[in-house]
Scaffold this active site. Structure first.
Site, PDB file in Angstrom:
ATOM      1  N   TYR A  84      -1.562  -0.663  10.290  1.00 27.23           N
ATOM      2  CA  TYR A  84      -1.721  -1.174   8.929  1.00 27.23           C
ATOM      3  C   TYR A  84      -0.570  -0.666   8.063  1.00 27.23           C
ATOM      4  CZ  TYR A  84      -3.679  -1.746   4.220  1.00 27.23           C
ATOM      5  OH  TYR A  84      -3.875  -2.078   2.893  1.00 27.23           O
ATOM      6  N   LYS A  86       2.426  -2.839   6.148  1.00 23.23           N
ATOM      7  CA  LYS A  86       2.674  -2.754   4.708  1.00 23.23           C
ATOM      8  C   LYS A  86       4.114  -2.313   4.411  1.00 23.23           C
ATOM      9  CE  LYS A  86      -1.234  -4.231   3.125  1.00 23.23           C
ATOM     10  NZ  LYS A  86      -1.282  -5.503   2.369  1.00 23.23           N
ATOM     11  N   SER A 130       0.859  -1.181   0.000  1.00 20.71           N
ATOM     12  CA  SER A 130       0.000   0.000   0.000  1.00 20.71           C
ATOM     13  C   SER A 130       0.892   1.226   0.000  1.00 20.71           C
ATOM     14  CB  SER A 130      -0.881   0.000   1.260  1.00 20.71           C
ATOM     15  OG  SER A 130      -1.470   1.266   1.468  1.00 20.71           O
TER      16      SER A 130
END
Length: 255
Positions: free
Chosen positions: A161, A165, A148
């Site tokens: 998160y 990533k 991401s």
């Protein structure tokens, strides 16, 4: 020059996790159209069967194997069933991911932290290792990890998160270096804002969208098909000299 051969995935077998919808399904459809035998995987067999039927109706070769990548034994079964059905694995796409929290990082519980890291980092690590003997035997092995833009620069409200990533990008580079001698390429795609159910909390938020549109040179939300096209490049002979790369598909957000 035969460009169709350059981007062909004929006689290749691809496993794609998180493939019952969104980016994973977009990649699966493009891989199947390019000639691959595609194994789509996600947690729920019923959802997979529905999507597999859609692809088979277009004449594609698809197998649907349920797998919760948060459980080691289910990943073992995914690889075992793939080999039993097709006898080989040439392409692995680690797309499955979770983000159970949205908000300040200090509000993230240890349980949520563990879940995010288990699914977004540990699962790709384990699945790559499980697939290694079969990838090593392939004449054109490719691993594609879906990270991401948050892995490049942390996104607001997506703290852990984003950390997961970033770790996935680093993990991909480690494998690219170590697996080069085995002729296995490992690359990463970092999508920006893509209109999927997973990212709905972002693209359905008017305030976030207003901020994004001001920052985007290409002023729109991306599509799953656009990520699928980039994945096809990385899976095919077209990228035969590309490994350890981190490619963005984000409308220019990270410029």
């Amino acid at each position: 020059m035969d460009l169709s051969a350059l981007f062909s995935l004929a006689n290749k077998v691809a496993i794609i996790t998180g493939a019952s919808k969104g980016i994973g399904f977009g990649i699966a459809e493009i891989f199947a159209a390019a000639g691959a035998k595609v194994v789509i995987s996600s947690r729920k067999q019923e959802a997979l069967d529905e999507m597999a039927t859609q692809l088979r109706e277009k004449g594609y070769e698809v197998a649907a194997i349920a797998c919760n990548v948060g459980r080691m034994e289910e990943m073992d079964n995914l690889v075992k069933q793939t080999i039993e059905k097709y006898g080989q694995i040439d392409i692995l796409v680690n797309n499955a991911a979770v983000n159970p929290v949205f908000g300040p990082v200090h509000n993230t519980t240890p349980e949520a932290f563990d879940k995010i890291m288990d699914v977004n980092v540990k699962a790709p690590f384990h699945l790559m290792n499980l697939c290694f003997p079969y990838l090593r035997a392939s004449s054109g092995a490719s691993v594609i990890n879906i990270s991401s833009i948050g892995g490049i620069s942390p996104e607001q409200g997506l703290g852990i998160y984003s950390v997961s990533k970033a770790a996935l990008i680093s993990l991909s580079k480690v494998y690219a270096k170590e697996w080069g001698d085995h002729k296995i390429r490992v690359n990463t795609i970092c999508p920006g804002l893509i209109q999927t159910k997973f990212s709905e909390a972002l693209w359905s938020n008017d305030k976030i969208m207003e901020h994004m549109m001001k920052a985007l040179p290409i002023k729109r939300v991306g599509t799953s098909e656009e990520i699928g096209a980039m994945a096809l490049f990385l899976a095919s002979k077209a990228s035969s000299y590309t490994t350890g790369a981190t490619l963005t598909a984000d409308g220019g957000f990270t410029i």
